[in-house]
Motif scaffolding. Structure first.
Motif, mmCIF file in Angstrom:
data_model
loop_
_atom_site.group_PDB
_atom_site.id
_atom_site.type_symbol
_atom_site.label_atom_id
_atom_site.label_comp_id
_atom_site.label_asym_id
_atom_site.label_seq_id
_atom_site.Cartn_x
_atom_site.Cartn_y
_atom_site.Cartn_z
ATOM 1 N N ILE A 116 0.855 -1.185 0.000
ATOM 2 C CA ILE A 116 0.000 0.000 0.000
ATOM 3 C C ILE A 116 0.888 1.231 0.000
ATOM 4 C CG2 ILE A 116 -0.222 0.075 2.525
ATOM 5 C CD1 ILE A 116 -3.176 0.959 2.017
ATOM 6 N N VAL A 117 0.446 2.274 -0.693
ATOM 7 C CA VAL A 117 1.175 3.543 -0.753
ATOM 8 C C VAL A 117 0.270 4.638 -0.196
ATOM 9 C CG1 VAL A 117 2.240 5.265 -2.249
ATOM 10 C CG2 VAL A 117 2.521 2.844 -2.763
ATOM 11 N N ILE A 145 -3.484 5.858 -1.431
ATOM 12 C CA ILE A 145 -3.851 6.233 -2.800
ATOM 13 C C ILE A 145 -3.641 5.077 -3.777
ATOM 14 C CG2 ILE A 145 -3.478 8.708 -2.514
ATOM 15 C CD1 ILE A 145 -0.742 8.249 -3.961
ATOM 16 N N SER A 146 -2.891 4.068 -3.382
ATOM 17 C CA SER A 146 -2.624 2.950 -4.281
ATOM 18 C C SER A 146 -2.330 1.712 -3.447
ATOM 19 C CB SER A 146 -1.428 3.295 -5.172
ATOM 20 O OG SER A 146 -1.136 2.256 -6.056
ATOM 21 N N TRP A 147 -2.899 0.566 -3.843
ATOM 22 C CA TRP A 147 -2.647 -0.675 -3.118
ATOM 23 C C TRP A 147 -2.861 -1.856 -4.048
ATOM 24 C CZ3 TRP A 147 -6.477 2.830 -1.911
ATOM 25 C CH2 TRP A 147 -7.787 2.471 -2.248
ATOM 26 N N LYS A 148 -2.297 -2.989 -3.651
ATOM 27 C CA LYS A 148 -2.415 -4.183 -4.486
ATOM 28 C C LYS A 148 -2.169 -5.439 -3.668
ATOM 29 C CE LYS A 148 -0.853 -6.159 -8.849
ATOM 30 N NZ LYS A 148 -0.061 -5.923 -10.052
ATOM 31 N N GLU A 168 5.982 1.027 -7.931
ATOM 32 C CA GLU A 168 4.850 1.948 -7.788
ATOM 33 C C GLU A 168 5.302 3.300 -7.234
ATOM 34 O OE1 GLU A 168 0.606 2.793 -7.962
ATOM 35 O OE2 GLU A 168 1.963 1.396 -8.937
ATOM 36 N N TRP A 195 6.988 5.339 -9.943
ATOM 37 C CA TRP A 195 6.011 5.902 -10.876
ATOM 38 C C TRP A 195 5.254 7.075 -10.240
ATOM 39 C CZ3 TRP A 195 0.592 6.078 -10.772
ATOM 40 C CH2 TRP A 195 0.005 6.518 -11.952
ATOM 41 N N LEU A 196 4.847 6.917 -8.971
ATOM 42 C CA LEU A 196 4.097 7.977 -8.302
ATOM 43 C C LEU A 196 4.956 9.224 -8.082
ATOM 44 C CD1 LEU A 196 2.035 5.915 -5.726
ATOM 45 C CD2 LEU A 196 1.113 7.316 -7.583
#
Length: 199
Positions: A63-64, A71-74, A99, A102-103
């Motif tokens: 998770i970010v 804002i972003s997770w996987k 990730e 990229w962010l």
């Protein structure tokens, strides 16, 4: 073989039923992004090694956060069997590093500079040790590409990996079955609120 297929179908239907029950009881939950949120990134990564009892595949999750909000997770199930828990952790760390890279570039294109190294939290001592020690790689050829990728990110000042205890590992919500207390703790740290309640 028929027994294994029946067990697989049964376990999937139980998991689906639990997910639907949870969603039905949490229709108003969401993440509220504040306008005054800090524009600093941080990443968390975790894996669950040999989690599946029949196939012994492993699961990674990350998770970010931007400021205090995700804002972003996987979460991803790998279709290979790993003989090393460190390999599973390293896959997770490499994925979140991609990730974060990229962010950071995306934020830069929006004129938001992130000059400091991005904190990256993991609870695996062995993964953190390999990431920081460029000479200790004689037993890690199976994860050599990920090793070099993460070490390059550390040397460039992109990430700064550090240890987090299992009790405070937020990514456990993606990779493990948690009790209600730990699950609610993770949700509170994610900034999940019932958006239908009056403020």
């Amino acid at each position: 073989m028929l027994y294994l297929n029946l067990c697989n179908i049964l376990s999937k239907s139980i998991v689906t039923l639990r997910a639907v029950r949870y969603l039905k009881g949490a229709l108003g939950q969401g993440i509220f992004l504040h306008a005054d949120s800090e524009l600093s990134l941080q990443g968390w990564c975790d894996s669950d090694w040999a989690i599946y009892p029949i196939t012994r595949r492993f699961l990674i999750g990350w998770i970010v956060f931007l400021g205090k909000l995700p804002i972003s997770w996987k979460t991803k199930k790998w279709h290979i069997v790993s003989r090393s828990s460190t390999k599973a952790e390293y896959h997770s760390m490499a994925s979140v590093t991609c990730e974060l890279k990229w962010l950071k570039a995306l934020l830069l294109s929006l004129s938001v500079h992130h000059p400091k190294a991005i904190p990256l939290f993991s609870y695996s001592y062995s993964t953190l040790y390999i990431a920081r020690n460029p000479t200790n790689h004689e037993c890690t050829k199976h994860i050599e590409v990920d090793c070099h990728f993460i070490r390059d990110a550390i040397q460039e000042g992109l990430i700064s990996p550090s240890y987090v205890s299992t009790a405070n590992q937020l990514v456990d919500v993606f990779t493990k079955a948690l009790g209600k207390k730990q699950f609610d703790y993770c949700l509170s740290k994610f900034g999940v609120y019932d958006l239908h309640t009056p403020t």
